[in-house]
Design a protein around this motif. Structure first.
Motif, PDB file in Angstrom:
ATOM      1  N   ILE A  78       0.913  -1.312  -0.011  1.00 16.52           N
ATOM      2  CA  ILE A  78      -0.024  -0.013   0.002  1.00 16.52           C
ATOM      3  C   ILE A  78       0.852   1.249   0.019  1.00 16.52           C
ATOM      4  O   ILE A  78       1.701   1.546   1.054  1.00 16.52           O
ATOM      5  CB  ILE A  78      -0.625   0.036   1.208  1.00 16.52           C
ATOM      6  CG1 ILE A  78      -1.989  -1.414   1.140  1.00 16.52           C
ATOM      7  CG2 ILE A  78      -1.756   1.329   1.461  1.00 16.52           C
ATOM      8  CD1 ILE A  78      -2.946  -1.183   2.446  1.00 16.52           C
ATOM      9  N   VAL A  79       0.736   2.070  -1.125  1.00 16.99           N
ATOM     10  CA  VAL A  79       1.612   3.443  -1.273  1.00 16.99           C
ATOM     11  C   VAL A  79       0.702   4.334  -0.415  1.00 16.99           C
ATOM     12  O   VAL A  79       1.560   4.993   0.217  1.00 16.99           O
ATOM     13  CB  VAL A  79       1.542   3.547  -2.753  1.00 16.99           C
ATOM     14  CG1 VAL A  79       2.215   5.006  -2.706  1.00 16.99           C
ATOM     15  CG2 VAL A  79       2.379   2.512  -3.374  1.00 16.99           C
ATOM     16  N   SER A 131      10.661  11.855  -0.488  1.00 13.64           N
ATOM     17  CA  SER A 131      11.029  12.947   0.231  1.00 13.64           C
ATOM     18  C   SER A 131       9.873  13.783   0.586  1.00 13.64           C
ATOM     19  O   SER A 131       8.946  13.566   0.355  1.00 13.64           O
ATOM     20  CB  SER A 131      11.829  14.101  -0.744  1.00 13.64           C
ATOM     21  OG  SER A 131      11.009  14.434  -1.778  1.00 13.64           O
ATOM     22  N   PHE A 132      10.090  14.881   1.575  1.00 15.91           N
ATOM     23  CA  PHE A 132       9.049  15.557   2.205  1.00 15.91           C
ATOM     24  C   PHE A 132       9.470  16.920   2.830  1.00 15.91           C
ATOM     25  O   PHE A 132      10.599  17.390   3.008  1.00 15.91           O
ATOM     26  CB  PHE A 132       8.393  14.506   3.373  1.00 15.91           C
ATOM     27  CG  PHE A 132       9.317  14.385   4.316  1.00 15.91           C
ATOM     28  CD1 PHE A 132       9.136  15.410   5.773  1.00 15.91           C
ATOM     29  CD2 PHE A 132      10.244  13.756   4.578  1.00 15.91           C
ATOM     30  CE1 PHE A 132      10.087  15.344   6.970  1.00 15.91           C
ATOM     31  CE2 PHE A 132      11.202  13.289   5.595  1.00 15.91           C
ATOM     32  CZ  PHE A 132      10.689  14.003   6.644  1.00 15.91           C
ATOM     33  N   ILE A 137       4.550  15.993   0.785  1.00 19.12           N
ATOM     34  CA  ILE A 137       5.138  14.582   0.771  1.00 19.12           C
ATOM     35  C   ILE A 137       5.200  13.923  -0.774  1.00 19.12           C
ATOM     36  O   ILE A 137       4.225  13.985  -1.373  1.00 19.12           O
ATOM     37  CB  ILE A 137       4.404  13.564   1.693  1.00 19.12           C
ATOM     38  CG1 ILE A 137       4.576  14.041   3.114  1.00 19.12           C
ATOM     39  CG2 ILE A 137       5.173  12.072   1.668  1.00 19.12           C
ATOM     40  CD1 ILE A 137       4.029  13.264   4.031  1.00 19.12           C
ATOM     41  N   LEU A 138       6.279  13.283  -1.082  1.00 15.70           N
ATOM     42  CA  LEU A 138       6.357  12.979  -2.408  1.00 15.70           C
ATOM     43  C   LEU A 138       6.812  11.233  -2.216  1.00 15.70           C
ATOM     44  O   LEU A 138       7.548  10.841  -1.679  1.00 15.70           O
ATOM     45  CB  LEU A 138       7.699  13.567  -3.104  1.00 15.70           C
ATOM     46  CG  LEU A 138       7.931  13.276  -4.547  1.00 15.70           C
ATOM     47  CD1 LEU A 138       6.890  13.824  -5.324  1.00 15.70           C
ATOM     48  CD2 LEU A 138       9.341  13.941  -5.083  1.00 15.70           C
ATOM     49  N   LEU A 139       5.747  10.617  -2.749  1.00 17.26           N
ATOM     50  CA  LEU A 139       5.692   9.150  -2.851  1.00 17.26           C
ATOM     51  C   LEU A 139       6.285   8.848  -4.425  1.00 17.26           C
ATOM     52  O   LEU A 139       5.205   8.684  -5.235  1.00 17.26           O
ATOM     53  CB  LEU A 139       4.461   8.488  -2.358  1.00 17.26           C
ATOM     54  CG  LEU A 139       3.815   8.907  -1.209  1.00 17.26           C
ATOM     55  CD1 LEU A 139       2.529   8.718  -0.885  1.00 17.26           C
ATOM     56  CD2 LEU A 139       4.734   8.540   0.022  1.00 17.26           C
ATOM     57  N   GLY A 140       7.335   8.559  -4.833  1.00 13.13           N
ATOM     58  CA  GLY A 140       7.707   8.481  -6.122  1.00 13.13           C
ATOM     59  C   GLY A 140       7.298   9.645  -6.873  1.00 13.13           C
ATOM     60  O   GLY A 140       7.931  10.759  -6.413  1.00 13.13           O
ATOM     61  N   THR A 141       6.475   9.680  -7.797  1.00 15.34           N
ATOM     62  CA  THR A 141       6.192  10.773  -8.632  1.00 15.34           C
ATOM     63  C   THR A 141       4.836  11.323  -8.087  1.00 15.34           C
ATOM     64  O   THR A 141       4.277  12.498  -8.588  1.00 15.34           O
ATOM     65  CB  THR A 141       5.685  10.306 -10.151  1.00 15.34           C
ATOM     66  OG1 THR A 141       4.878   9.234 -10.283  1.00 15.34           O
ATOM     67  CG2 THR A 141       7.509   9.992 -10.700  1.00 15.34           C
ATOM     68  N   ILE A 142       4.229  10.706  -7.141  1.00 11.91           N
ATOM     69  CA  ILE A 142       2.920  11.227  -6.593  1.00 11.91           C
ATOM     70  C   ILE A 142       3.246  12.237  -5.375  1.00 11.91           C
ATOM     71  O   ILE A 142       3.999  12.267  -4.392  1.00 11.91           O
ATOM     72  CB  ILE A 142       2.137  10.067  -5.842  1.00 11.91           C
ATOM     73  CG1 ILE A 142       1.939   8.889  -7.113  1.00 11.91           C
ATOM     74  CG2 ILE A 142       0.863  10.553  -5.254  1.00 11.91           C
ATOM     75  CD1 ILE A 142       1.412   7.709  -6.546  1.00 11.91           C
ATOM     76  N   LYS A 143       2.305  13.591  -5.588  1.00  9.58           N
ATOM     77  CA  LYS A 143       2.586  14.403  -4.323  1.00  9.58           C
ATOM     78  C   LYS A 143       1.297  14.356  -3.211  1.00  9.58           C
ATOM     79  O   LYS A 143       0.106  14.425  -4.276  1.00  9.58           O
ATOM     80  CB  LYS A 143       2.644  15.714  -5.128  1.00  9.58           C
ATOM     81  CG  LYS A 143       3.871  16.046  -5.893  1.00  9.58           C
ATOM     82  CD  LYS A 143       4.129  17.230  -6.502  1.00  9.58           C
ATOM     83  CE  LYS A 143       5.306  17.480  -7.518  1.00  9.58           C
ATOM     84  NZ  LYS A 143       5.366  18.868  -7.950  1.00  9.58           N
ATOM     85  N   ILE A 144       1.509  14.330  -2.380  1.00 11.51           N
ATOM     86  CA  ILE A 144       0.609  14.266  -1.165  1.00 11.51           C
ATOM     87  C   ILE A 144       0.503  15.466  -0.390  1.00 11.51           C
ATOM     88  O   ILE A 144       1.726  15.802   0.081  1.00 11.51           O
ATOM     89  CB  ILE A 144       0.684  12.919  -0.346  1.00 11.51           C
ATOM     90  CG1 ILE A 144       0.323  11.758  -1.347  1.00 11.51           C
ATOM     91  CG2 ILE A 144      -0.479  12.877   0.752  1.00 11.51           C
ATOM     92  CD1 ILE A 144      -0.714  11.323  -1.785  1.00 11.51           C
ATOM     93  N   PRO A 145      -0.521  16.093  -0.139  1.00 10.30           N
ATOM     94  CA  PRO A 145      -0.583  17.462   0.675  1.00 10.30           C
ATOM     95  C   PRO A 145      -0.455  16.939   2.232  1.00 10.30           C
ATOM     96  O   PRO A 145      -0.904  15.985   2.462  1.00 10.30           O
ATOM     97  CB  PRO A 145      -1.759  18.091   0.367  1.00 10.30           C
ATOM     98  CG  PRO A 145      -2.562  17.026  -0.221  1.00 10.30           C
ATOM     99  CD  PRO A 145      -1.851  16.142  -0.855  1.00 10.30           C
TER     100      PRO A 145
END
Length: 161
Positions: A78-79, A131-132, A137-145
């Motif tokens: 689960i990402v 990175s964050f 937060i960066l999950l691979g190429t996915i950006k999460i606020p």
């Protein structure tokens, strides 16, 4: 019975302190039961919920209701989990699953050492963090606020200096 038996068979017995002691013992038993039963019940519920979480941690997977079937999801894959009102979108390393469940319910099921709630709509898999910053937060190429209310917990759990 006390008034008939005592005067006939035990005339020298002083009964004045008997009622004081018996009332005191009766009160202590009532107070103990009133305290022990609710405390025992809450401890039992805590034990049951922790044993359920331990069972899920041992299983390493969960089942999610997708349409009319249950689909197996491996926890380590689960990402992130995203809230879609009454549904959730679970993004794994291989696929996306939309299931009928609330984000709060899935948060209670997921192990807290592997997952982190970062927004009112997102739970992330800590292992996938590339990175964050305090805002994103960066999950691979996915950006999460990162939500304001979750910012301090994110900084603490991910080790932001």
């Amino acid at each position: 019975m006390f008034y008939h038996v005592q005067p006939t068979y035990l005339p020298e017995w002083d009964a004045s302190s008997f009622f004081i002691i018996s009332e005191l013992m009766n009160t202590l038993l009532d107070v103990n039961l009133a305290a022990i039963l609710p405390i025992g019940n809450s401890l039992y519920k805590l034990w049951i919920s922790s044993s359920e979480k331990q069972e899920i941690n041992r299983q390493k997977f969960i089942y999610l209701k997708v349409e009319k079937r249950l689909e197996k999801v491996v926890l380590d894959d689960i990402v992130f989990v995203e809230s879609l009102k009454n549904y959730i979108k679970v993004k794994t390393s291989e696929k996306e699953i939309v299931a009928y469940k609330s984000l709060t319910t899935i948060q209670d099921i997921l192990p807290t050492d592997k997952f982190l709630r970062v927004h009112r709509s997102f739970i992330i898999g800590i292992a996938f963090v590339e990175s964050f910053s305090p805002n994103q937060i960066l999950l691979g190429t996915i950006k999460i606020p990162v939500g304001r209310t979750y910012k301090e917990e994110v900084k603490k759990r991910l080790g932001y200096f």
